[in-house]
Scaffold this active site. Structure first.
Site, PDB file in Angstrom:
ATOM      1  N   GLU A  88     -10.806 -38.482 -33.431  1.00 48.60           N
ATOM      2  CA  GLU A  88     -12.221 -38.318 -33.750  1.00 48.60           C
ATOM      3  C   GLU A  88     -12.340 -37.475 -35.016  1.00 48.60           C
ATOM      4  OE1 GLU A  88     -14.666 -36.545 -30.709  1.00 48.60           O
ATOM      5  OE2 GLU A  88     -16.477 -36.917 -31.843  1.00 48.60           O
ATOM      6  N   GLY A 125     -11.284 -26.967 -30.878  1.00 51.58           N
ATOM      7  CA  GLY A 125     -10.970 -26.466 -29.542  1.00 51.58           C
ATOM      8  C   GLY A 125     -10.190 -27.468 -28.696  1.00 51.58           C
ATOM      9  N   ALA A 126     -10.713 -28.679 -28.611  1.00 52.36           N
ATOM     10  CA  ALA A 126     -10.081 -29.669 -27.749  1.00 52.36           C
ATOM     11  C   ALA A 126     -10.705 -31.036 -28.001  1.00 52.36           C
ATOM     12  CB  ALA A 126     -10.263 -29.290 -26.279  1.00 52.36           C
ATOM     13  N   MET A 127     -10.103 -32.066 -27.376  1.00 53.58           N
ATOM     14  CA  MET A 127     -10.571 -33.429 -27.623  1.00 53.58           C
ATOM     15  C   MET A 127     -10.524 -34.244 -26.337  1.00 53.58           C
ATOM     16  SD  MET A 127     -11.706 -35.653 -29.704  1.00 53.58           S
ATOM     17  CE  MET A 127     -12.152 -37.262 -29.075  1.00 53.58           C
ATOM     18  N   ASN A 167     -10.123 -37.326 -25.365  1.00 56.84           N
ATOM     19  CA  ASN A 167      -9.491 -38.642 -25.257  1.00 56.84           C
ATOM     20  C   ASN A 167      -9.459 -39.113 -23.803  1.00 56.84           C
ATOM     21  OD1 ASN A 167      -8.580 -38.122 -28.038  1.00 56.84           O
ATOM     22  ND2 ASN A 167      -7.213 -36.684 -27.011  1.00 56.84           N
ATOM     23  N   HIS A 221     -16.252 -28.885 -20.641  1.00 57.28           N
ATOM     24  CA  HIS A 221     -16.892 -29.681 -21.698  1.00 57.28           C
ATOM     25  C   HIS A 221     -16.140 -31.004 -21.908  1.00 57.28           C
ATOM     26  CE1 HIS A 221     -19.087 -30.158 -25.591  1.00 57.28           C
ATOM     27  NE2 HIS A 221     -17.998 -30.830 -25.900  1.00 57.28           N
ATOM     28  N   GLU A 222     -14.827 -30.908 -22.069  1.00 55.59           N
ATOM     29  CA  GLU A 222     -14.051 -32.133 -22.338  1.00 55.59           C
ATOM     30  C   GLU A 222     -14.068 -33.043 -21.111  1.00 55.59           C
ATOM     31  OE1 GLU A 222     -13.569 -32.356 -25.347  1.00 55.59           O
ATOM     32  OE2 GLU A 222     -13.645 -30.227 -25.876  1.00 55.59           O
ATOM     33  N   GLU A 265     -22.530 -34.805 -27.967  1.00 53.86           N
ATOM     34  CA  GLU A 265     -22.166 -33.393 -28.080  1.00 53.86           C
ATOM     35  C   GLU A 265     -23.265 -32.450 -27.589  1.00 53.86           C
ATOM     36  OE1 GLU A 265     -19.328 -32.641 -28.195  1.00 53.86           O
ATOM     37  OE2 GLU A 265     -18.255 -34.270 -29.189  1.00 53.86           O
TER      38      GLU A 265
HETATM   39  N1  B3K Z   1     -15.272 -34.295 -29.690  1.00 56.73           N
HETATM   40  C1  B3K Z   1     -14.373 -33.282 -30.161  1.00 56.73           C
HETATM   41  C2  B3K Z   1     -14.628 -32.866 -31.563  1.00 56.73           C
HETATM   42  C3  B3K Z   1     -13.923 -33.677 -32.577  1.00 56.73           C
HETATM   43  C4  B3K Z   1     -14.055 -33.062 -33.945  1.00 56.73           C
HETATM   44  C5  B3K Z   1     -13.517 -33.958 -34.989  1.00 56.73           C
HETATM   45  N2  B3K Z   1     -13.524 -33.363 -36.304  1.00 56.73           N
HETATM   46  C6  B3K Z   1     -14.384 -32.085 -29.289  1.00 56.73           C
HETATM   47  C7  B3K Z   1     -15.599 -31.890 -28.488  1.00 56.73           C
HETATM   48  O1  B3K Z   1     -16.680 -31.684 -28.967  1.00 56.73           O
HETATM   49  O2  B3K Z   1     -15.515 -31.993 -27.299  1.00 56.73           O
HETATM   50 ZN    ZN Z   2     -17.747 -32.283 -27.252  1.00 56.60          ZN
END
Ligand code: B3K
Ligand code: ZN
Length: 886
Positions: free
Chosen positions: A128, A268-270, A272, A304-305, A327
């Site tokens: 992302e 912070g985190a992603m 996926n 959050h993730e 978000e």
């Molecule tokens: N969705 C990702 C953020 C990605 C940032 C890319 N530059 C983390 C989050 O908001 O949960």
């Molecule tokens: Zn997010």
């Protein structure tokens, strides 16, 4: 790097894709000096687009070495397709077709940490927003959703663990010491949710039974030395899964949910699908190495993730202008979760303080943009406080306006209607309108108009008639590209206090009967008056309870009224807010005195109010700690017309010293009681323990002003003999900011020696020093850049040292000679080539140049110009610098 004119992308130009990808089959061959990626894409023409001749297929791809490409099994020759730096273009011959491509990429030299890269000895991905195009040629846009299978092959000894999205399908050995694993994700998803991990990892395992009785395997993968720091994240994950079932009716959908911790990560985190990848700072936590704040951050980010699995993954964004759809909503969800797990009022206070300090500053600066931006050059620059935090406030306002029950019906409808789709903010709002019958057309201006509105409130009282009127006037300052603003719909939650401090019944003129407590008025016009009746005595209003709208409220409260609200307001948030307003009034007076060269004389009503709080044992200690925290220098900067950093610092320090002196006894008593309990009680990461330590630590930071030997000894005792990082780091910070040079040096050395092998703890060690306002801050930071634990290649290190210095050490960063600005610009120029996203984020303090005096403005702009002229800029840095100078 940018060589041509940067392209501006506009929301109004959105077009659905010409082609869709039903299936994506990927094979990765990981090697130490290159990686081969084979992609098979099963494609068809998008039936929603016009018929007629087949348009060319334009695949996104960057930094890829194309080795072969075939259309329906026939290899294409150089003349059959076009290649440029960003695309592979070819001509399909039928409505349905299959593309096979093989590319070579270099994760081992990828310092931008986007696409496939190596963090230490591990391979991992970050796709992302537009990182997948650095992995293979693809339609890298969120409205192209596909079913993925992924096969990873690598050396078995170096990379025993091979992971991707979905469920494991098969695995096996190859002859040459390599092995492979295939993963299948049954849910279609956009490429930005793709993930791959390969490494020598250990995992902590657990399981979760969903409400409908399905068993889900939970795994947290880390490097072996971190295996003892996963339990808190695992507990947080299980709590999040249960909470999302109970509060939003959302169940997890795969057989396995994995989290992997990596050291080198841009944010912070992603989220996926099924394979969340986390910055190690957002997952690892144990008492000895992570503070209470870090524990709470881990809990919030894990949640959050996880919550993104529905708000983001099952229902995703049509295009990146809709980013806040996932978000903003998910930040709201994680804040509700954290509120439920801890103290709701304290959580709200922290969120609002953060929003007002940082998002309001962004909204007042050159990068100001609406929650749904209209255009961008580089989407990575729009993962902002506005999209996230203000976006969450906007969804919160919808909930306030339509009520919690309707809101839940609305989210149910949204998830059900759009499951498996890529949608827009309008789709979300429409679901809310349908379930509630409330027309949100005007409300949607919150998504399209940037800037922080101001709400001026005045009162009028007619004693004879018992009528009390409140008049609301709203306005919003111009922001780049938006000179005129139309009125917002503003939910104002309020109560009216009687002389005894209790809430009075509220009856608006024309209503049959009133009811006591909080009610919500919806302000829709530029100016609007509401009249309450049956009020024999003039009430005191408590406005914007719980911070019901993200704006600046003006009401001419006297200091005595604020003290009254601090004690009596039924709304905990507004009790804190009254204290903040009182502090701001008192501090502003001191700042003025400092600027005029007068002796500083502080209004001691603030001290009286704080004494009352400290002496009341029945109050929530976390609240007392919050109330004792004066508004930060950054917040005082944000609310200043022209910020005088030195005067702000001097005034605030004077106030802290005066409070410390006047309240030494109750502070010392609170400190000793709490430290004694901490000494006897093993560390627990729970709200009441956070509260006790918060009060203990803020008390210690005040007490140190006394410079009394007993306090210094207590601080050293805490530093040396505590069992947790919260107490240890606070004691260290207090020493670092104190005049006791010998103790400070010894403590810093002992800390570094003890924790030298723990990078996350060393980050805290860097930050504490980078944030110290004592003179010579820049030189200290420059020296620390030479420390063996520091590297510009690790984003956490950059944030811990350079970021903390530029954002938190205002007196040193804003040195009048501009050396702080020059230092930052140099780091940004270096980082622009290494990691554009991190370079661009570091620019924020320089973009705020309009806040400062003429001399500093010129110096800050000079550095922005120097960056602009420094050579080939990434689109990330170019966009922020050019907009800041425009
Ligand atoms: N969705 C990702 C953020 C990605 C940032 C890319 N530059 C983390 C989050 O908001 O949960
Ligand atoms: Zn997010």
């Amino acid at each position: 790097m940018r060589t041509d004119q940067p392209k501006v992308i506009h929301l109004k130009d959105y077009q659905a894709p010409d082609y869709l990808i039903d299936e994506t089959h990927l094979t990765f061959e990981l090697h130490e000096d290159h990686t081969l990626v084979h992609a098979q894409l099963v494609m068809r023409r998008n039936p929603d687009r016009s018929s007629g001749d087949l348009p060319p297929l334009v695949l996104d791809g960057q930094q890829l070495e194309l080795l072969s490409v075939a259309l329906d099994d026939s290899a294409l020759q150089a003349g059959d397709y076009q290649l440029d730096a960003d695309h592979l273009t070819l001509q399909p011959k039928a409505e349905r077709f299959v593309i096979d491509s093989t590319v070579r990429i270099h994760p081992e030299t990828n310092t931008a940490l986007e696409g496939l890269y190596k963090s230490g000895k591990m391979f991992c991905t970050q796709c992302e927003a537009e990182g997948f195009r650095k992995i293979t040629y693809y339609l890298d846009r969120p409205d192209v959703m596909s079913r993925f299978t992924t096969t990873v092959s690598a050396d078995k000894q170096a990379y025993p663990i091979l992971l991707s999205n979905g469920n494991p399908l098969a695995s096996g050995e190859e002859e040459d010491g390599r092995h492979w694993a295939t993963w299948e994700d049954p849910f279609k998803k956009p490429a930005y949710l793709f993930a791959l991990v390969a490494g020598d990892l250990w995992c902590v395992e657990d399981s979760f039974t969903t409400l409908s009785g399905r068993e889900v395997a939970l795994r947290i993968y880390v490097e072996p030395e971190n295996i003892d720091k996963c339990q808190h994240a695992m507990d947080s994950l299980k709590r999040s899964m249960r909470w999302d079932e109970e509060v939003y009716g959302r169940e997890y959908d795969l057989d396995i949910f994995m989290i992997v911790a990596v050291n080198d990560f841009n944010m912070g985190a992603m989220e996926n699908k099924g394979l969340n990848i986390f910055n190690s700072s957002a997952v690892l936590a144990k008492a000895e190495t992570a503070t209470d704040a870090a524990h709470q951050r881990v809990e919030a980010i894990v949640a959050h993730e996880y919550f993104h699995n529905w708000s983001g993954n099952r229902v995703t964004c049509r295009d990146w202008f809709q980013l806040s759809l996932k978000e903003g909503f998910t930040v709201l969800r994680d804040s509700q979760f954290s509120a439920d797990m801890n103290s709701p009022t304290v959580k709200r206070i922290e969120d609002v303080a953060y929003l007002r300090t940082h998002q309001f500053a962004e909204d007042a600066g050159p990068m100001a943009h609406s929650v749904r931006p209209e255009s961008f050059i580089e989407i990575s620059n729009f993962y902002t406080l506005t999209v996230y935090e203000k976006g969450a406030e906007v969804v919160r306002m919808i909930q306030t306006l339509i009520g919690a029950e309707n809101f839940r019906k609305g989210t149910d409808l949204y998830f059900e209607r759009h499951d498996g789709q890529a949608v827009t903010v309008d789709d979300f709002v429409k679901a809310m309108e349908e379930v509630s019958g409330v027309d949100l057309t005007q409300f949607k201006r919150w998504y399209s108009q940037a800037g922080t509105p101001r709400l001026q409130v005045s009162e009028a009282f007619d004693e004879g008639a018992g009528r009390y009127s409140l008049t609301f006037r709203q306005s919003c300052p111009p922001t780049p590209g938006q000179s005129e603003k139309l009125p917002f719909v503003i939910p104002v939650a309020l109560g009216l206090l009687g002389a005894d401090g209790a809430d009075l019944p509220l009856r608006l003129e024309g209503e049959a009967q009133g009811a006591a407590g909080t009610r919500v008025l919806a302000i829709t016009e530029a100016e609007q008056t509401f009249t309450f009746v049956d009020l024999p005595k003039k009430p005191l209003p408590s406005l914007l309870r719980g911070f019901s709208a993200p704006l600046k409220l003006d009401f001419p409260y006297s200091r005595d009224q604020l003290m009254f609200l601090m004690q009596h307001d039924a709304d905990g948030f507004n009790r804190w807010e009254a204290g903040q307003q009182l502090s701001v009034q008192v501090l502003s007076e001191l700042i003025g005195q400092q600027q005029r060269g007068e002796t500083l004389a502080m209004d001691d009503r603030l001290i009286h109010a704080l004494r009352t709080l400290l002496e009341d044992d029945s109050l929530d200690q976390a609240m007392v700690a919050e109330m004792l925290s004066l508004p930060s220098e950054a917040y005082l900067t944000e609310i200043s017309e022209v910020a005088d950093v030195d005067a702000i610092h001097q005034a605030r320090e004077h106030a802290r010293r005066a409070i410390a002196q006047a309240l030494f006894e109750p502070l010392w008593q609170r400190y000793q009681t709490n430290r004694e309990i901490s000494r006897r009680t093993p560390y627990v990461a729970q709200a009441e323990h956070f509260a006790r330590r918060a009060l203990q630590n803020i008390a210690l930071s005040y007490l140190m002003f006394s410079e009394r030997d007993a306090v210094v000894q207590a601080c050293l005792e805490q530093f040396e003999h505590c069992d947790n990082m919260t107490e240890r780091l606070n004691a260290l910070a207090v020493l670092v900011n104190s005049p006791f040079e010998a103790e400070r040096g010894k403590a810093l050395e002992a800390f570094a020696e003890h924790f030298k092998d723990d990078p996350l703890v060393m980050d805290q060690w860097f930050s504490v020093q980078a944030g110290s306002p004592l003179p010579g801050g820049l030189e200290r930071v420059q020296a620390l850049m030479g420390h063996p634990a520091f590297t510009l290649k690790n984003p956490n290190k950059v944030r811990a040292l350079i970021g903390a210095f530029a954002n938190q050490n205002l007196v040193n960063f804003h040195r009048a000679d501009g050396a702080g600005y020059r230092f930052l610009a140099e780091q940004i120029i270096t980082l622009n080539a290494l990691n554009p996203q991190i370079a661009s984020r570091l620019l924020a303090p320089l973009t705020r140049w309009r806040k400062y005096d003429g001399g500093r403005q010129a110096l800050m702009k000079g550095e922005l110009e120097r960056i602009l002229a420094s050579g080939e800029l990434s689109s990330d840095v170019y966009e922020v610098v050019s907009k800041s100078l425009a």
